[in-house]
Scaffold this motif. Structure first.
Motif, PDB file in Angstrom:
ATOM      1  N   PRO A  31       0.819  -1.170  -0.033  1.00  0.00           N
ATOM      2  CA  PRO A  31       0.198   0.051  -0.103  1.00  0.00           C
ATOM      3  C   PRO A  31       0.967   1.256  -0.095  1.00  0.00           C
ATOM      4  N   PRO A  32       0.393   2.175  -0.528  1.00  0.00           N
ATOM      5  CA  PRO A  32       1.238   3.477  -0.907  1.00  0.00           C
ATOM      6  C   PRO A  32       1.595   4.070   0.575  1.00  0.00           C
ATOM      7  N   SER A  33       0.706   4.059   1.387  1.00  0.00           N
ATOM      8  CA  SER A  33       1.027   4.363   2.858  1.00  0.00           C
ATOM      9  C   SER A  33       2.164   3.897   3.646  1.00  0.00           C
ATOM     10  N   ARG A  34       2.634   2.578   3.215  1.00  0.00           N
ATOM     11  CA  ARG A  34       3.710   1.981   3.886  1.00  0.00           C
ATOM     12  C   ARG A  34       4.792   2.281   3.117  1.00  0.00           C
ATOM     13  N   ILE A  35       5.258   2.726   2.097  1.00  0.00           N
ATOM     14  CA  ILE A  35       6.556   3.190   1.376  1.00  0.00           C
ATOM     15  C   ILE A  35       7.267   4.173   2.174  1.00  0.00           C
ATOM     16  N   PRO A  79      15.356   5.146  -1.250  1.00  0.00           N
ATOM     17  CA  PRO A  79      15.887   6.495  -1.710  1.00  0.00           C
ATOM     18  C   PRO A  79      14.766   7.073  -2.547  1.00  0.00           C
ATOM     19  N   GLU A  80      14.940   8.241  -2.663  1.00  0.00           N
ATOM     20  CA  GLU A  80      13.856   9.250  -3.288  1.00  0.00           C
ATOM     21  C   GLU A  80      13.594   8.838  -4.653  1.00  0.00           C
ATOM     22  N   ARG A  96      19.258  -1.989  -8.397  1.00  0.00           N
ATOM     23  CA  ARG A  96      20.759  -2.384  -8.313  1.00  0.00           C
ATOM     24  C   ARG A  96      21.803  -1.293  -8.292  1.00  0.00           C
ATOM     25  N   ARG A  97      21.525  -0.204  -8.665  1.00  0.00           N
ATOM     26  CA  ARG A  97      22.241   1.120  -8.747  1.00  0.00           C
ATOM     27  C   ARG A  97      22.780   1.272  -7.322  1.00  0.00           C
ATOM     28  N   HIS A  98      21.823   1.224  -6.449  1.00  0.00           N
ATOM     29  CA  HIS A  98      21.831   1.718  -5.139  1.00  0.00           C
ATOM     30  C   HIS A  98      22.682   0.460  -4.285  1.00  0.00           C
ATOM     31  N   VAL A 124      11.431   5.603  -4.737  1.00  0.00           N
ATOM     32  CA  VAL A 124      10.053   5.927  -4.243  1.00  0.00           C
ATOM     33  C   VAL A 124       9.260   6.647  -5.562  1.00  0.00           C
ATOM     34  N   ASP A 125       9.832   7.548  -6.250  1.00  0.00           N
ATOM     35  CA  ASP A 125       9.225   8.410  -7.316  1.00  0.00           C
ATOM     36  C   ASP A 125       9.090   7.032  -8.352  1.00  0.00           C
ATOM     37  N   GLU A 126      10.059   6.075  -8.832  1.00  0.00           N
ATOM     38  CA  GLU A 126       9.922   4.976  -9.881  1.00  0.00           C
ATOM     39  C   GLU A 126       8.695   4.190  -9.238  1.00  0.00           C
ATOM     40  N   ILE A 127       8.555   3.636  -8.093  1.00  0.00           N
ATOM     41  CA  ILE A 127       7.574   2.922  -7.614  1.00  0.00           C
ATOM     42  C   ILE A 127       6.289   3.505  -7.911  1.00  0.00           C
ATOM     43  N   GLY A 128       6.045   4.813  -7.572  1.00  0.00           N
ATOM     44  CA  GLY A 128       4.863   5.457  -8.109  1.00  0.00           C
ATOM     45  C   GLY A 128       4.507   5.227  -9.579  1.00  0.00           C
ATOM     46  N   ARG A 129       5.428   5.526 -10.457  1.00  0.00           N
ATOM     47  CA  ARG A 129       5.552   5.400 -11.840  1.00  0.00           C
ATOM     48  C   ARG A 129       4.988   3.990 -12.237  1.00  0.00           C
ATOM     49  N   THR A 130       5.686   2.952 -11.521  1.00  0.00           N
ATOM     50  CA  THR A 130       5.390   1.613 -11.824  1.00  0.00           C
ATOM     51  C   THR A 130       3.797   1.354 -11.517  1.00  0.00           C
TER      52      THR A 130
END
Length: 180
Positions: free
Chosen positions: A40-44, A50-51, A81-83, A54-60
């Motif tokens: 759920p978005p509230s748990r992220i 990393p910010e 993987r970059r992180h 989080v943005d990429e999860i929203g786009r996905t």
């Protein structure tokens, strides 16, 4: 005849992770990415990600087409993987706790179902034990429910009393530490 490799062999030479190990790690990250997208978005925000992730999860999440979502998920995993693994320690811990909680809830549900079966199969002996542990129960109502549940199950009718019996057992379990 000359040996194939005439370089001196050093046993301490490290070639890094094997191709198979790299693939396993990539698939682990892909699986983690899929789990993060399903949360759920509230748990992220609680996972200290990393910010950009989080943005990429929203786009996905916004992608609905199956193939496009699969591609977007792969891109999210590539970004992750970059992180490196240290950025996702909190997320892995939180997801692990969720699995433990789900296992505990499933075990609890199975115990309640076993108690219900004991009531249905054990007859007056099982009911007497339950009444001894919980003297405030409505004996007549519970006996009636057990009879109705048996009849419903034997006649392949909708299991209303069967479910009601489960609800009562669940309430009893929540109200006190006594086991069935």
């Amino acid at each position: 005849m000359k040996p194939f490799d005439d370089r001196p062999h050093d046993d301490e030479e490290d070639f890094g992770p094997s191709r198979s190990e790299k693939r396993r790690n990539a698939l682990d990250i892909l699986k983690l990415a899929g789990q993060l997208v399903e949360l759920p978005p509230s748990r992220i925000p609680k996972l200290n990600l990393p910010e950009d992730i989080v943005d990429e999860i929203g786009r996905t999440r916004k992608v609905t087409s199956h193939i496009a979502r699969k591609r977007q998920l792969a891109f999210l995993a590539k970004q992750m993987r970059r992180h490196g693994d240290e950025a996702f320690v909190d997320a892995r811990a939180a997801l692990g706790e969720d699995r433990d909680r789900q296992r505990q809830e499933a075990a609890h549900m199975h115990r309640l179902e076993a108690a219900r079966e004991k009531l249905l199969e054990g007859g007056d002996t099982a009911l007497g034990e339950l009444f001894d542990r919980h003297p405030d129960l409505d004996r007549q109502h519970l006996r009636s429910l057990v009879r109705q549940a048996k009849a419903e199950r034997d006649a392949n009718k909708p299991l209303h009393a069967f479910r009601e019996l489960y609800r009562i057992l669940k309430e009893l379990d929540a109200s006190g530490p006594e086991q069935f």
